[in-house]
Design a protein around this motif. Structure first.
Motif, PDB file in Angstrom:
ATOM      1  N   ALA A   1       7.685  11.219   1.128  1.00 46.89           N
ATOM      2  CA  ALA A   1       7.809   9.881   0.553  1.00 46.89           C
ATOM      3  C   ALA A   1       8.809   9.928  -0.606  1.00 46.89           C
ATOM      4  N   ALA A   2       9.439   8.799  -0.863  1.00 49.16           N
ATOM      5  CA  ALA A   2      10.420   8.711  -1.947  1.00 49.16           C
ATOM      6  C   ALA A   2       9.752   8.993  -3.292  1.00 49.16           C
ATOM      7  N   HIS A   3      10.448   9.715  -4.139  1.00 46.28           N
ATOM      8  CA  HIS A   3       9.951  10.038  -5.486  1.00 46.28           C
ATOM      9  C   HIS A   3       8.562  10.661  -5.412  1.00 46.28           C
ATOM     10  N   ARG A   4       8.394  11.627  -4.528  1.00 52.03           N
ATOM     11  CA  ARG A   4       7.079  12.194  -4.218  1.00 52.03           C
ATOM     12  C   ARG A   4       6.345  12.711  -5.456  1.00 52.03           C
TER      13      ARG A   4
ATOM     14  N   LEU B 223       2.905  10.976  -6.557  1.00 43.67           N
ATOM     15  CA  LEU B 223       1.644  11.709  -6.495  1.00 43.67           C
ATOM     16  C   LEU B 223       0.949  11.741  -7.856  1.00 43.67           C
ATOM     17  N   ALA B 224       1.718  11.889  -8.922  1.00 39.64           N
ATOM     18  CA  ALA B 224       1.127  11.893 -10.266  1.00 39.64           C
ATOM     19  C   ALA B 224       0.459  10.548 -10.556  1.00 39.64           C
ATOM     20  N   ALA B 225       1.133   9.462 -10.217  1.00 42.14           N
ATOM     21  CA  ALA B 225       0.560   8.136 -10.436  1.00 42.14           C
ATOM     22  C   ALA B 225      -0.669   7.918  -9.551  1.00 42.14           C
ATOM     23  N   TYR B 226      -0.597   8.364  -8.307  1.00 37.27           N
ATOM     24  CA  TYR B 226      -1.720   8.241  -7.372  1.00 37.27           C
ATOM     25  C   TYR B 226      -2.939   8.990  -7.897  1.00 37.27           C
ATOM     26  N   GLU B 227      -2.727  10.223  -8.350  1.00 37.12           N
ATOM     27  CA  GLU B 227      -3.841  11.027  -8.860  1.00 37.12           C
ATOM     28  C   GLU B 227      -4.465  10.380 -10.097  1.00 37.12           C
ATOM     29  N   GLY B 228      -3.645   9.744 -10.927  1.00 42.29           N
ATOM     30  CA  GLY B 228      -4.174   9.029 -12.089  1.00 42.29           C
ATOM     31  C   GLY B 228      -5.056   7.864 -11.678  1.00 42.29           C
ATOM     32  N   ARG B 229      -4.627   7.128 -10.651  1.00 41.92           N
ATOM     33  CA  ARG B 229      -5.440   6.001 -10.172  1.00 41.92           C
ATOM     34  C   ARG B 229      -6.746   6.488  -9.562  1.00 41.92           C
ATOM     35  N   VAL B 230      -6.705   7.601  -8.835  1.00 43.80           N
ATOM     36  CA  VAL B 230      -7.926   8.156  -8.237  1.00 43.80           C
ATOM     37  C   VAL B 230      -8.915   8.526  -9.346  1.00 43.80           C
TER      38      VAL B 230
ATOM     39  N   ALA C 279       0.812  -1.220   0.000  1.00 45.50           N
ATOM     40  CA  ALA C 279       0.000   0.000   0.000  1.00 45.50           C
ATOM     41  C   ALA C 279       0.845   1.269   0.000  1.00 45.50           C
ATOM     42  N   PHE C 280       2.015   1.227   0.565  1.00 45.30           N
ATOM     43  CA  PHE C 280       2.788   2.454   0.742  1.00 45.30           C
ATOM     44  C   PHE C 280       3.220   3.104  -0.563  1.00 45.30           C
ATOM     45  N   PRO C 281       3.789   2.381  -1.527  1.00 46.80           N
ATOM     46  CA  PRO C 281       4.171   3.060  -2.768  1.00 46.80           C
ATOM     47  C   PRO C 281       2.962   3.549  -3.566  1.00 46.80           C
ATOM     48  N   LEU C 282       1.808   2.946  -3.360  1.00 45.05           N
ATOM     49  CA  LEU C 282       0.631   3.319  -4.123  1.00 45.05           C
ATOM     50  C   LEU C 282      -0.094   4.532  -3.550  1.00 45.05           C
ATOM     51  N   ASN C 283       0.167   4.865  -2.311  1.00 44.42           N
ATOM     52  CA  ASN C 283      -0.513   5.989  -1.677  1.00 44.42           C
ATOM     53  C   ASN C 283       0.513   6.829  -0.909  1.00 44.42           C
ATOM     54  N   PRO C 284       1.177   7.762  -1.609  1.00 43.73           N
ATOM     55  CA  PRO C 284       2.221   8.545  -0.950  1.00 43.73           C
ATOM     56  C   PRO C 284       1.701   9.426   0.182  1.00 43.73           C
ATOM     57  N   LEU C 285       0.460   9.877   0.102  1.00 44.80           N
ATOM     58  CA  LEU C 285      -0.081  10.716   1.170  1.00 44.80           C
ATOM     59  C   LEU C 285      -0.244   9.919   2.467  1.00 44.80           C
TER      60      LEU C 285
END
Length: 51
Positions: A25-28, A32-39, A4-10
């Motif tokens: 978080a690493a590579h913030r 975050l860009a990848a997280y926002e795309g998944r959301v 879960a951690f790499p998938l949700n930096p927040l």
């Protein structure tokens, strides 16, 4: 189950804060860009997530 951690930096940063860490978080930016795309994918009607 995926980690879960790499998938949700927040959430990762929240947990790090609870432990007293004051870093991001690493590579913030990329995370975050990848997280926002998944959301956004979750908001799209008809999209089903493979589980």
């Amino acid at each position: 189950m995926r980690p879960a951690f790499p998938l949700n930096p927040l959430f990762t940063e929240y947990l790090m804060g609870l432990m007293g860490a004051e870093r991001h978080a690493a590579h913030r930016k990329e995370a975050l860009a990848a997280y926002e795309g998944r959301v956004e994918e979750f908001k799209t009607p008809g999209i089903k997530m493979p589980i």
